[in-house]
Design a protein around this motif. Structure first.
Motif, short mmCIF file in Angstrom:
data_model
loop_
_atom_site.label_atom_id
_atom_site.label_comp_id
_atom_site.label_asym_id
_atom_site.label_seq_id
_atom_site.Cartn_x
_atom_site.Cartn_y
_atom_site.Cartn_z
N THR A 508 28.89 -1.99 23.77
CA THR A 508 30.29 -1.81 24.14
C THR A 508 31.16 -2.76 23.34
OG1 THR A 508 30.21 -3.41 25.93
CG2 THR A 508 29.59 -1.16 26.48
N GLU A 510 35.64 -3.84 22.55
CA GLU A 510 37.05 -3.71 22.92
C GLU A 510 37.90 -3.98 21.70
OE1 GLU A 510 37.76 -6.36 26.10
OE2 GLU A 510 36.27 -5.46 27.44
N ARG A 556 34.64 3.48 22.93
CA ARG A 556 34.50 2.07 23.27
C ARG A 556 33.08 1.71 23.66
NH1 ARG A 556 38.50 2.29 21.04
NH2 ARG A 556 40.57 1.44 21.58
#
Length: 699
Positions: A508, A510, A556
Motif C-alpha cells: 500500500t 499514499e 493505492r
C-alpha cells in the motif's frame, strides 16, 4: 138562633153564589191547551194522539192545521161527520183531539188546533209532531278520496239506509268538532278547509233521534312531504382522513315515507327509504358535495339538500427547508415546501416574516444580514390533520479543503481536476484565478457547471508545477479563499503486509493531496517471483530494481502473489506523471536476513572506543569514592552497629532485539488507512528507550 136568622143566612149565601155565577157568565173567555206535551215524537207506523182540553164553551168549532193547511174541521158534540183531508191517517176524537193512525214519516210537522164559538171569539194552541225511523246502516265517505296537504278542502259525508236524524255530531280523534274557520258542519257533511298533516286521524259521525243513536267512523290520511331534508354524517367530524369509514344519512318528514336518493358528481349512488349511504375506506377523490334528493311518490313533491364531505390526506414525507442565494449572490432566498396532501399545507417562517404560503412558500431577504449567519430558521407547516416543521441554518463558507485528481484523456493529455468545495449554506459560488488572472473556459481550462471544479489539460506535467491556482468560495454571508500549489509525482508513505504463510503480500502507498500522478510502477529487487519454475536467476539482474506491475493513478494498493518466503526480496513504488518519474518510495524487504549491513558495522566500530573510554571514567570515579571514605574514617567515631551495604547499579538492555532480520513489520493500522492523505503522510513516531533503573540490595 131563631128561625128567621137561619133563613136570612141561607138566603145571603145563595144570593152571593148566584151573583158570582152571573158575573162569570158575563165575562167568560174561550180557551184550549195541550192535555199533554206539546212536543210529541213517535215512530213511523205507530198511532199517536195530540190531546187537548177546552174552556169557556161546551161545543166549539174545531179546526186542525198542518202548518197553514187545514186538515180536519168539526164542531165538538155535533152529529155531523168531520171534514178530514186524510181519513186513512187522521181521526178526530170527541174532545177535539187529533189522532194519527199508522203515521207516516211525512206527517212530521207543526200542528195547530183552533177553536171558535159564536160570540166568544177564537182560541188556538200548537203541537210539534216528530215522526222518526230507527237509523240503520250508517256510513261515512270522503270527497276527494285523496287528500294532500295544502289543498283547498275535503268533505266527509254520511249516508244511511233508513232513519230520521234529529241531531248530527262530528268528532275528531274522540273530541267533538265545532264549527270554525277550519271546520264547517253542514247538513249530512263535515267540511275541512286547508287540510294539513295534523288533520290525519279518525273522524266519527254521531246521528241521534229519540229512538236510535248510531256512530260511524272514517280514517283520514293527509299526504304530505317531503319536508326539508336533514342530512348528516356519522361519526360527525369537521373532516375525515383518507381511509376512514363513515355513513351519510338523509331524513325528511312525509307520508308516505319519501324515497331518498344520493347523488355525487352527477351519478346516483343509492336509493332507499332509510336514506343511508355507507362509505368505507374513503379517499380524497370521494370528498365534495353530496346531494340528497327526497321524493314522495303520492304527493309527487320533491326536495333536496346538500352536504359537503371534506376528506383530507397528509402530505407525503415531511416538510423540506432550503436556502439559496439570489440577485447576484447578494440576497438570501428561504424556501419551504411540503408537497402533496389535501388540502395543501400552510407554510410560514415566523422568525422572519408574518407572510405565509400554501404548499410552497419562498421568502427573499434583501440584503442578507450578518445576524442570519449560523441562525436556525424554523418553517411551520400546518395541515388540518397534523402540523410539522423543518429548519434551515444559513452559514458562510468554512475553511476550504481542495482535492486534486489526475487522469489522462483520449488525446494523451494530463488532466488535473482541482475540486474546491466549502461547507456553506446556501452553496457557495466558486471563482478561479491563475496567479493574478481570472480563469475562464478555454482549451487548457474548463470550469464545471457548478463552478466547484477546475480541469487543467496539458501534455507536460512541468506546466502544472509552475503556477499558483486560487479558488474563492462565496455566498451572501461571506467568502473563503485558498491557494493551490501543485506538486510533481510523489509517494508520501508506503507499507507492506504479508499473509499468514508469507506467500502473498499487499503493498500500500499514499500520495500527497496535491501531487500530480497518472500511474505507479511496482518494482522488485531480488529473485524473480517465478524463479523456482524457470531456473536460476542472473545475479546481476536480481540486484537491480525492475518493474513487475503497473497501476493507474487512482490505485493505492496491490497484491503480489507466489512469493517464496525463504528468499529475500525488496519492493518499492515509483510514481509517474506520464513520462515524468518521481522519487520512489522506501524499500520494503521480505525474506531472511543477509548479515550485518554497512551502517551496522560502522556503528559497532565507533562503539568500541566509546566503551573503553566509559570504563576508564567509571574506574576513576570508584577510586575517588574510596579515597574520600578513608579520610572520613580517621575522624572520631562512636560505636555503632555495622552492616554491609551493597549497591548494584544496573541498566536495562536498551538494545532492541533484532530478531526479525528480514525487516518484518507489525500488521497494518487500518484506522490509519482511512485518514486524510495529509494525515497519513506524517512521519511515524521514534522509539525512546526507558531511563536506567537503580537496584539496591541490603545484607
Amino acid at each position: 138562633m131563631t128561625r128567621f136568622g137561619v133563613f136570612g143566612r141561607v138566603r145571603s149565601i145563595f144570593l152571593a153564589t148566584f151573583l158570582t155565577f152571573s158575573f162569570q157568565g158575563a165575562y167568560c173567555e174561550l180557551g184550549v191547551s195541550p192535555a199533554g206535551p206539546s212536543l210529541v215524537n213517535t215512530k213511523a207506523g205507530s198511532n199517536v194522539t195530540l190531546a187537548v182540553r177546552f174552556s169557556g164553551a161546551l161545543d166549539p168549532a174545531v179546526t186542525w192545521f198542518k202548518g197553514n193547511l187545514p186538515v180536519v174541521t168539526w164542531t165538538v158534540g155535533s152529529s155531523a161527520a168531520p171534514d178530514i183531508s186524510h181519513r186513512e191517517v187522521l181521526r178526530i176524537e170527541s174532545d177535539g183531539s187529533l189522532t194519527f193512525v199508522n203515521v207516516p214519516l211525512n206527517y212530521t210537522g207543526i200542528y195547530t188546533i183552533e177553536i171558535t164559538k159564536s160570540g166568544m171569539g177564537k182560541a188556538a194552541t200548537s203541537f210539534t209532531l216528530g215522526v222518526f225511523e230507527t237509523i240503520e246502516n250508517l256510513e261515512v265517505s270522503m270527497q276527494p278520496s285523496f287528500v294532500k296537504e295544502g289543498t283547498e278542502q275535503f268533505t266527509l259525508r254520511y249516508k244511511m239506509s233508513q232513519g230520521v236524524v234529529e241531531q248530527q255530531m262530528w268528532f275528531f280523534n274522540g273530541r267533538e268538532i265545532e264549527t270554525s274557520l277550519h271546520f264547517s258542519i253542514k247538513q249530512s257533511s263535515l267540511v275541512v278547509f286547508s287540510p294539513n298533516r295534523n288533520d290525519t286521524g279518525q273522524y266519527t259521525a254521531l246521528l241521534t233521534n229519540p229512538f236510535s243513536r248510531v256512530r260511524a267512523h272514517f280514517n283520514v290520511t293527509v299526504r304530505y312531504g317531503p319536508d326539508e331534508p336533514v342530512v348528516k354524517a356519522l361519526p360527525a367530524q369537521p373532516f375525515y382522513v383518507s381511509g376512514d369509514s363513515l355513513s351519510l344519512r338523509c331524513q325528511a318528514e312525509g307520508f308516505p315515507q319519501p324515497i331518498a336518493e344520493w347523488v355525487f358528481g352527477g351519478e346516483t349512488l343509492s336509493q332507499s327509504t332509510d336514506g343511508v349511504l355507507n362509505r368505507t375506506n374513503i379517499q380524497t377523490s370521494q370528498g365534495g358535495i353530496y346531494t340528497c334528493r327526497m321524493f314522495n311518490e303520492e304527493t309527487e313533491e320533491k326536495r333536496q339538500k346538500n352536504i359537503t364531505l371534506s376528506v383530507y390526506e397528509m402530505p407525503s414525507s415531511s416538510p423540506k427547508c432550503s436556502v439559496h442565494s439570489v440577485n447576484g449572490n447578494v440576497d438570501l432566498l428561504y424556501g419551504c415546501q411540503w408537497q402533496g396532501g389535501t388540502p395543501k399545507a400552510t407554510l410560514s417562517f415566523p422568525d422572519l416574516s408574518s407572510g405565509s404560503g400554501v404548499g410552497n412558500f419562498s421568502l427573499v431577504l434583501q440584503p442578507a444580514s450578518a445576524d442570519l449567519n449560523g441562525k436556525t430558521v424554523i418553517c411551520m407547516a400546518v395541515h388540518p390533520v397534523q402540523s410539522k416543521q423543518c429548519n434551515i441554518t444559513a452559514r458562510s463558507p468554512r475553511e476550504l479543503l481542495p482535492a486534486v485528481r489526475t487522469t489522462v484523456d483520449s488525446e494523451g493529455k494530463i488532466v488535473v481536476a482541482i475540486l474546491c468545495v466549502s461547507e456553506a449554506s446556501p452553496e457557495a459560488v466558486v471563482s478561479w484565478s491563475e496567479g493574478s488572472k481570472d480563469v475562464t473556459n478555454s482549451t487548457s481550462y474548463q470550469i464545471s457547471n457548478d463552478t466547484t471544479q477546475l480541469n487543467i489539460r496539458h501534455y507536460n506535467v512541468s506546466n502544472f508545477l509552475l503556477q499558483n491556482y486560487t479558488c474563492i468560495c462565496r455566498n451572501p454571508l461571506g467568502s473563503q479563499r485558498r491557494e493551490i500549489q501543485l506538486q510533481g509525482p510523489l509517494i508520501s508513505h508506503s507499507s507492506v503486509f504479508p499473509n499468514e504463510d508469507g506467500t502473498i503480500i499487499t503493498l500500500t502507498w499514499e500520495v500527497p493531496p496535491r501531487s500530480v500522478v497518472t500511474g505507479f510502477d511496482i518494482q522488485l529487487k531480488g529473485p524473480d517471483l517465478n524463479q523456482n519454475r524457470i531456473g536460476i536467476q542472473n545475479r546481476s539482474t536480481s540486484n537491480k530494481y525492475r518493474t513487475i506491475q503497473q497501476k493507474p493513478g487512482s490505485a493505492r494498493s496491490t497484491d503480489i502473489f507466489i512469493i517464496d518466503p525463504s528468499k529475500t526480496r525488496f519492493f518499492r513504488v515509483v510514481p509517474r506523471a506520464l513520462m515524468t518519474v518521481g522519487e520512489p518510495s522506501e524499500s520494503h524487504r521480505r525474506g531472511p536476513a543477509q548479515g550485518l549491513s554497512g551502517p551496522a558495522i560502522a556503528g559497532i566500530a565507533a562503539g568500541i572506543p566509546c566503551s573503553l573510554l566509559f570504563l576508564l571514567l567509571v574506574g576513576a570515579l570508584i577510586y575517588l569514592c574510596v579515597y574520600c571514605n578513608k579520610n572520613q574514617s580517621r575522624q572520631t567515631r562512636y560505636p555503632v552497629s555495622r552492616a554491609v551495604e551493597k549497591t548494584i547499579t544496573t541498566q536495562s538492555d536498551l538494545t532492541p532485539h533484532n530478531l526479525l532480520t528480514g525487516e518484518l513489520k507489525s500488521p497494518p493500522d487500518y484506522n490509519r488507512l482511512h485518514q486524510t492523505p495529509s494525515e497519513r503522510s506524517v512521519a511515524l513516531p521514534t522509539f525512546v528507550p526507558p531511563p536506567p533503573v537503580r537496584v539496591a540490595t541490603t545484607v
